[in-house]
Motif scaffolding. Structure first.
Motif, PDB file in Angstrom:
ATOM      1  N   TRP A  14       0.829  -1.205   0.000  1.00 56.06           N
ATOM      2  CA  TRP A  14       0.000   0.000   0.000  1.00 56.06           C
ATOM      3  C   TRP A  14       0.867   1.260   0.000  1.00 56.06           C
ATOM      4  CZ3 TRP A  14      -1.654   3.120   4.599  1.00 56.06           C
ATOM      5  CH2 TRP A  14      -2.556   4.128   4.231  1.00 56.06           C
ATOM      6  N   LEU A  15       1.933   1.233   0.792  1.00 56.31           N
ATOM      7  CA  LEU A  15       2.822   2.393   0.858  1.00 56.31           C
ATOM      8  C   LEU A  15       3.527   2.633  -0.473  1.00 56.31           C
ATOM      9  CD1 LEU A  15       4.377   1.829   4.402  1.00 56.31           C
ATOM     10  CD2 LEU A  15       2.582   3.442   3.770  1.00 56.31           C
ATOM     11  N   ARG A  16       3.885   1.566  -1.178  1.00 58.22           N
ATOM     12  CA  ARG A  16       4.485   1.729  -2.506  1.00 58.22           C
ATOM     13  C   ARG A  16       3.487   2.354  -3.466  1.00 58.22           C
ATOM     14  NH1 ARG A  16       7.093  -3.240  -1.383  1.00 58.22           N
ATOM     15  NH2 ARG A  16       5.441  -4.425  -2.411  1.00 58.22           N
ATOM     16  N   TRP A  17       2.216   1.949  -3.344  1.00 56.04           N
ATOM     17  CA  TRP A  17       1.159   2.531  -4.177  1.00 56.04           C
ATOM     18  C   TRP A  17       1.008   4.014  -3.876  1.00 56.04           C
ATOM     19  CZ3 TRP A  17      -3.632   4.691  -2.872  1.00 56.04           C
ATOM     20  CH2 TRP A  17      -4.514   4.896  -3.945  1.00 56.04           C
ATOM     21  N   ILE A  73      -6.883   4.857   7.809  1.00 53.86           N
ATOM     22  CA  ILE A  73      -7.633   3.606   7.730  1.00 53.86           C
ATOM     23  C   ILE A  73      -8.522   3.589   6.485  1.00 53.86           C
ATOM     24  CG2 ILE A  73      -9.480   2.272   8.828  1.00 53.86           C
ATOM     25  CD1 ILE A  73      -8.307   3.138  11.526  1.00 53.86           C
ATOM     26  N   ARG A  74      -9.223   4.696   6.235  1.00 57.63           N
ATOM     27  CA  ARG A  74     -10.120   4.769   5.078  1.00 57.63           C
ATOM     28  C   ARG A  74      -9.321   4.615   3.785  1.00 57.63           C
ATOM     29  NH1 ARG A  74     -13.747   4.286   3.413  1.00 57.63           N
ATOM     30  NH2 ARG A  74     -14.863   6.124   2.703  1.00 57.63           N
ATOM     31  N   GLY A  75      -8.172   5.280   3.700  1.00 60.22           N
ATOM     32  CA  GLY A  75      -7.358   5.165   2.499  1.00 60.22           C
ATOM     33  C   GLY A  75      -6.869   3.748   2.267  1.00 60.22           C
ATOM     34  N   PHE A  76      -6.449   3.083   3.335  1.00 62.65           N
ATOM     35  CA  PHE A  76      -5.948   1.718   3.212  1.00 62.65           C
ATOM     36  C   PHE A  76      -7.032   0.775   2.710  1.00 62.65           C
ATOM     37  CE2 PHE A  76      -5.685  -2.517   5.149  1.00 62.65           C
ATOM     38  CZ  PHE A  76      -4.525  -2.986   4.543  1.00 62.65           C
ATOM     39  N   TYR A  77      -8.221   0.860   3.293  1.00 65.50           N
ATOM     40  CA  TYR A  77      -9.264  -0.102   2.914  1.00 65.50           C
ATOM     41  C   TYR A  77      -9.870   0.194   1.544  1.00 65.50           C
ATOM     42  CZ  TYR A  77      -8.957  -2.625   7.266  1.00 65.50           C
ATOM     43  OH  TYR A  77      -8.506  -3.406   8.291  1.00 65.50           O
ATOM     44  N   ARG A  82     -10.031  -2.410  -3.860  1.00 66.93           N
ATOM     45  CA  ARG A  82      -9.684  -2.393  -5.281  1.00 66.93           C
ATOM     46  C   ARG A  82      -8.719  -3.519  -5.636  1.00 66.93           C
ATOM     47  NH1 ARG A  82      -9.705   3.347  -4.484  1.00 66.93           N
ATOM     48  NH2 ARG A  82      -7.451   3.340  -4.177  1.00 66.93           N
ATOM     49  N   GLN A  83      -7.836  -3.861  -4.686  1.00 70.54           N
ATOM     50  CA  GLN A  83      -6.879  -4.938  -4.917  1.00 70.54           C
ATOM     51  C   GLN A  83      -7.469  -6.314  -4.630  1.00 70.54           C
ATOM     52  OE1 GLN A  83      -3.692  -4.399  -6.134  1.00 70.54           O
ATOM     53  NE2 GLN A  83      -4.458  -2.306  -6.382  1.00 70.54           N
ATOM     54  N   GLN A  84      -8.746  -6.345  -4.244  1.00 78.19           N
ATOM     55  CA  GLN A  84      -9.464  -7.584  -3.919  1.00 78.19           C
ATOM     56  C   GLN A  84      -8.807  -8.352  -2.775  1.00 78.19           C
ATOM     57  OE1 GLN A  84      -9.810  -9.687  -7.693  1.00 78.19           O
ATOM     58  NE2 GLN A  84     -11.487  -8.370  -8.358  1.00 78.19           N
ATOM     59  N   VAL A  86      -9.764  -7.585   0.354  1.00 84.24           N
ATOM     60  CA  VAL A  86     -10.936  -7.740   1.221  1.00 84.24           C
ATOM     61  C   VAL A  86     -12.178  -7.616   0.349  1.00 84.24           C
ATOM     62  CG1 VAL A  86      -9.777  -6.847   3.285  1.00 84.24           C
ATOM     63  CG2 VAL A  86     -11.000  -5.269   1.795  1.00 84.24           C
ATOM     64  N   GLU A  87     -13.243  -8.309   0.750  1.00 82.34           N
ATOM     65  CA  GLU A  87     -14.471  -8.264  -0.040  1.00 82.34           C
ATOM     66  C   GLU A  87     -15.253  -6.987   0.222  1.00 82.34           C
ATOM     67  OE1 GLU A  87     -16.776 -11.749   0.564  1.00 82.34           O
ATOM     68  OE2 GLU A  87     -15.229 -13.122  -0.172  1.00 82.34           O
ATOM     69  N   GLU A  88     -15.277  -6.545   1.474  1.00 81.98           N
ATOM     70  CA  GLU A  88     -16.027  -5.354   1.846  1.00 81.98           C
ATOM     71  C   GLU A  88     -15.133  -4.418   2.645  1.00 81.98           C
ATOM     72  OE1 GLU A  88     -19.502  -6.503   3.950  1.00 81.98           O
ATOM     73  OE2 GLU A  88     -20.456  -7.462   2.219  1.00 81.98           O
ATOM     74  N   ASP A  89     -15.426  -3.152   2.570  1.00 83.94           N
ATOM     75  CA  ASP A  89     -14.653  -2.122   3.274  1.00 83.94           C
ATOM     76  C   ASP A  89     -15.219  -1.944   4.677  1.00 83.94           C
ATOM     77  OD1 ASP A  89     -13.442   0.143   4.255  1.00 83.94           O
ATOM     78  OD2 ASP A  89     -13.771   1.361   2.477  1.00 83.94           O
ATOM     79  N   PRO A  90     -14.494  -2.406   5.715  1.00 84.28           N
ATOM     80  CA  PRO A  90     -15.023  -2.281   7.079  1.00 84.28           C
ATOM     81  C   PRO A  90     -14.996  -0.845   7.603  1.00 84.28           C
ATOM     82  CG  PRO A  90     -12.791  -3.140   7.149  1.00 84.28           C
ATOM     83  CD  PRO A  90     -13.182  -3.071   5.695  1.00 84.28           C
ATOM     84  N   SER A  91     -14.321   0.053   6.875  1.00 83.25           N
ATOM     85  CA  SER A  91     -14.229   1.442   7.336  1.00 83.25           C
ATOM     86  C   SER A  91     -15.272   2.347   6.686  1.00 83.25           C
ATOM     87  CB  SER A  91     -12.831   2.002   7.029  1.00 83.25           C
ATOM     88  OG  SER A  91     -12.667   2.221   5.626  1.00 83.25           O
TER      89      SER A  91
END
Length: 241
Positions: A14-17, A73-77, A82-84, A86-91
């Motif tokens: 995520w940080l590289r992205w 947290i919102r940015g990470f999820y 998008r990267q699949q 997680v199926e749903e965004d818990p945030s």
């Protein structure tokens, strides 16, 4: 459950992205710290909304700390969905946290004088860059002799933007002495120190509850008193608005 090593790998991806999207180094460092701390308490890829609510409800956190953590947290999820990963965004339904209206808290002149007396040459320059040039910690870390142009310091700030700061007479002799990085990393050859290094070095000479950010407030206050122009203050601080 995902093991710690797997969580670390996901955070690094995520940080590289973020870095590829031109996020400022200071922002990337902050997000690394936030997600690493969160991963010590929850499984990032199995977390539910209740887990994130419990994390954000830390009773000792200030509003701005909580607000920044929620943004991370919102940015990470959003990325993880998008990267699949997680199926749903818990945030997704986390309640927004309104920004406060903090009053400026400039570092007092008497305390600045005392801090300078306690400081070695390295910490003295850090104090002066904050108090007389208004630099952020991440900007202090990246000062280089190539950035000194006659009586102007070129500062590379957030969003890969740069600004030009007139060099104060108090700061000038210190900047003219540096060769290469003002604060070379003691661990990574040819690199500069990181933001947390600056934070810790300044904290060792600044009494509680004052923080390095109060040096920027001191610079902004003094500049406004001299110019009576908020636009000038905005530009020198590198604020978008």
């Amino acid at each position: 459950m995902h093991v710690v090593g797997e969580q670390d790998q996901v955070i690094e991806e995520w940080l590289r992205w973020l870095s590829a999207g031109d996020a400022a180094p200071g922002t990337v460092g902050l997000r690394r710290s936030q997600l690493t701390r969160l991963a010590q308490h929850v499984d990032l890829l199995d977390a539910e909304e209740e887990d994130l609510i419990a994390w954000l409800a830390q009773p000792t956190w200030a509003r701005e700390t909580r607000r920044s953590m929620r943004a991370g947290i919102r940015g990470f999820y959003r990325w993880a969905v998008r990267q699949q990963l997680v199926e749903e965004d818990p945030s997704l339904d986390l309640r927004p946290i309104r920004p406060g209206s903090p009053r400026p808290r400039p570092f007092p002149e008497r305390m600045l004088a005392e801090a300078l007396l306690r400081a070695d040459r390295e910490r003295e320059l850090m104090l002066l860059l904050g108090a007389y040039a208004g630099l952020r910690r991440s900007e202090i870390a990246r000062v280089h002799s190539d950035d000194v142009e006659d009586d102007v310091l070129v500062v590379f700030g957030k969003g890969a933007k740069h600004r030009r700061i007139p060099i104060h007479d108090r700061l000038a002799p210190h900047l003219r002495q540096i060769q290469g990085w003002a604060f070379p990393s003691p661990r990574r050859g040819g690199e500069h120190v990181v933001e947390t290094y600056v934070r810790d070095r300044l904290a060792s000479v600044m009494p509680d509850p004052w923080t390095p950010h109060s040096l920027r407030h001191r610079f902004a206050t003094q500049t406004y008193r001299a110019k009576r122009d908020l636009v000038v203050v905005q530009q020198l601080l590198g604020h978008a608005r």
